[in-house]
Motif scaffolding. Structure first.
Motif, PDB file in Angstrom:
ATOM      1  N   TYR A 167     -12.072   6.275  13.227  1.00 51.65           N
ATOM      2  CA  TYR A 167     -12.323   4.832  13.424  1.00 51.65           C
ATOM      3  C   TYR A 167     -11.366   3.873  12.594  1.00 51.65           C
ATOM      4  O   TYR A 167     -11.490   2.822  12.516  1.00 51.65           O
ATOM      5  N   GLY A 168     -10.449   4.648  11.624  1.00 55.07           N
ATOM      6  CA  GLY A 168      -9.719   3.875  10.719  1.00 55.07           C
ATOM      7  C   GLY A 168     -10.528   2.949   9.920  1.00 55.07           C
ATOM      8  O   GLY A 168     -10.212   1.859   9.546  1.00 55.07           O
ATOM      9  N   SER A 169     -11.624   3.594   9.358  1.00 53.54           N
ATOM     10  CA  SER A 169     -12.782   2.762   8.615  1.00 53.54           C
ATOM     11  C   SER A 169     -12.741   3.134   6.934  1.00 53.54           C
ATOM     12  O   SER A 169     -13.428   2.701   6.278  1.00 53.54           O
ATOM     13  N   LEU A 170     -11.844   4.174   6.651  1.00 51.81           N
ATOM     14  CA  LEU A 170     -11.920   4.880   5.470  1.00 51.81           C
ATOM     15  C   LEU A 170     -11.071   4.137   4.476  1.00 51.81           C
ATOM     16  O   LEU A 170      -9.975   3.801   4.959  1.00 51.81           O
ATOM     17  N   ASP A 171     -11.626   4.065   3.126  1.00 47.67           N
ATOM     18  CA  ASP A 171     -10.338   3.639   2.248  1.00 47.67           C
ATOM     19  C   ASP A 171      -9.992   4.646   1.318  1.00 47.67           C
ATOM     20  O   ASP A 171     -10.395   5.691   1.282  1.00 47.67           O
ATOM     21  N   TYR A 172      -9.279   4.457   0.185  1.00 49.14           N
ATOM     22  CA  TYR A 172      -8.861   5.234  -0.597  1.00 49.14           C
ATOM     23  C   TYR A 172      -9.827   5.958  -1.355  1.00 49.14           C
ATOM     24  O   TYR A 172      -9.784   7.240  -1.558  1.00 49.14           O
TER      25      TYR A 172
ATOM     26  N   LEU B 236      -4.413   0.686   6.461  1.00 48.22           N
ATOM     27  CA  LEU B 236      -4.841   1.576   5.435  1.00 48.22           C
ATOM     28  C   LEU B 236      -4.321   3.164   5.674  1.00 48.22           C
ATOM     29  O   LEU B 236      -4.384   4.057   4.817  1.00 48.22           O
ATOM     30  N   ALA B 237      -3.803   3.410   6.930  1.00 46.91           N
ATOM     31  CA  ALA B 237      -3.265   4.666   7.246  1.00 46.91           C
ATOM     32  C   ALA B 237      -2.361   5.290   6.350  1.00 46.91           C
ATOM     33  O   ALA B 237      -2.472   6.380   5.978  1.00 46.91           O
ATOM     34  N   PHE B 238      -1.390   4.511   5.930  1.00 46.76           N
ATOM     35  CA  PHE B 238      -0.061   4.986   4.975  1.00 46.76           C
ATOM     36  C   PHE B 238      -0.618   5.368   3.630  1.00 46.76           C
ATOM     37  O   PHE B 238      -0.497   6.506   3.109  1.00 46.76           O
ATOM     38  N   SER B 239      -1.575   4.552   3.023  1.00 46.72           N
ATOM     39  CA  SER B 239      -2.222   4.665   1.805  1.00 46.72           C
ATOM     40  C   SER B 239      -2.921   5.766   1.611  1.00 46.72           C
ATOM     41  O   SER B 239      -3.238   6.485   0.805  1.00 46.72           O
ATOM     42  N   ASN B 240      -3.802   6.087   2.765  1.00 42.67           N
ATOM     43  CA  ASN B 240      -4.796   7.078   2.903  1.00 42.67           C
ATOM     44  C   ASN B 240      -4.141   8.370   2.992  1.00 42.67           C
ATOM     45  O   ASN B 240      -4.621   9.382   2.287  1.00 42.67           O
ATOM     46  N   THR B 241      -2.769   8.393   3.756  1.00 40.67           N
ATOM     47  CA  THR B 241      -2.155   9.540   3.740  1.00 40.67           C
ATOM     48  C   THR B 241      -1.690   9.884   2.273  1.00 40.67           C
ATOM     49  O   THR B 241      -1.688  11.138   2.057  1.00 40.67           O
ATOM     50  N   LEU B 242      -1.274   8.963   1.796  1.00 46.46           N
ATOM     51  CA  LEU B 242      -0.633   9.189   0.431  1.00 46.46           C
ATOM     52  C   LEU B 242      -1.768   9.728  -0.411  1.00 46.46           C
ATOM     53  O   LEU B 242      -1.244  10.710  -1.441  1.00 46.46           O
TER      54      LEU B 242
END
Length: 319
Positions: A171-176, A205-211
């Motif tokens: 759901y694209g709801s998570l943060d770091y 936040l997709a990019f930062s969460n992936t990092l």
């Protein structure tokens, strides 16, 4: 200098197909594969390996929705460094439709499931493993999974043959912080498994969460060129290619396919960060209601949409 263990899994065709009903030309897919291969991307997920007979509307979808091995050989007559992946869903694939790896162009088969179906997913994983494939299990909608469900799933996964276990932010709801917490949990309970991550860009936040995942040792990183994927889309492949340190990725070929293929497509099809998707992301909800809004005449009425989702007595019924 420590070599980066990250591997990029480009999902442009598979996840992007959810945007345009897999209506990609053979030439589009060939050019994308050539570009990703030149860029050094590790895997290209070229579609779903589900079985047409088990799904409604199969005849209206492009061929990447139900990959046929003979068709695939005509599309990619010469495979390069980039391995090929396909995804299957529980209940939508007949295992008899999956050839042994020695007879297929596919290297990796990923099984997507919800936490309650992990047992069924692992049965499929065993079949694909026995046929020689690399395997993953992708547990969807983790933000909505109860603790006890996850612990039960870990118990089953721990003793299975699956190679990689995926943390999926459906759901694209998570943060770091959420991502760090989940990675810790997966590592603690599955110390013998490699991990993967699949993020959505509802809250940018997709990019930062992936990092965050990469920095914490998660190995398989899902992405798509120009972020193409359902609703808010995914982590952009071009950002990972240019940003991951101590890798041999090459940005220019990705920019070439982005410019030639994805920018014109974005003129016709919509995906990416948009306010209704931000709203479903921040409320930890499936994006289907936002997708319906974007397909309607009221597509930019964000306040009304927010009120509908946050006011219990208001329904989505037509007036």
């Amino acid at each position: 200098m420590k070599v980066n263990q990250s591997k990029i899994v480009d999902c442009t065709i598979r996840d992007g197909g959810l945007v345009n009903n897999w209506d990609f030309s053979v030439e589009f897919v060939q050019k994308l594969y050539a570009g990703l291969n030149e860029a050094g991307v590790d895997y290209m997920e070229i579609g779903y390996k589900n079985s047409p007979k088990l799904l409604k509307g199969a005849d209206k979808a492009g061929p990447w929705r139900f990959l046929d091995d003979d068709f695939l050989r005509t599309v990619i007559p010469q495979k390069g460094h980039t391995k090929l992946s396909a995804l299957v869903d529980i209940g939508r694939v007949d295992e008899n439709d999956i050839l042994p790896r020695s007879e297929s162009l596919l290297d990796l088969i990923r099984v997507a499931c919800y936490a309650k179906d992990v047992d069924k997913a692992l049965q499929l994983v065993q079949v694909f493993h026995d046929r020689g494939y690399e395997t993953t299990i992708n547990i969807m909608a983790l933000s909505n999974v109860m603790e006890h469900e996850l612990l039960e799933a870990f118990e089953m996964i721990k003793n299975s043959v699956v190679d990689v276990v995926y943390i999926v932010d459906s759901y694209g709801s998570l943060d770091y912080k959420d991502m760090g917490h989940l990675i810790n949990k997966f590592k603690t309970h599955l110390p013998n498994k490699r991990l993967g991550v699949h993020t959505h860009n509802n809250m940018q936040l997709a990019f930062s969460n992936t990092l965050v995942a990469a920095e914490n040792g998660v190995e398989l990183l899902d992405a798509s060129v120009y972020g193409m994927g359902r609703a808010a889309g995914n982590c952009p492949t071009e950002l990972l290619v240019t940003h991951l340190k101590n890798t041999n990725y090459n940005l220019r070929p990705v920019l070439e396919v982005l410019e030639e293929l994805l920018i014109p497509l974005r003129e016709k099809e919509e995906w990416g960060y948009l306010i209704p998707y931000m709203i479903t992301g921040t409320l930890d909800e499936h994006p289907r209601s936002a997708m319906a809004l974007r397909a309607s005449e009221d597509k930019d009425k964000a306040v009304e949409f927010y009120d509908k989702l946050t006011t219990p007595e208001v329904s989505f019924e037509k007036k």
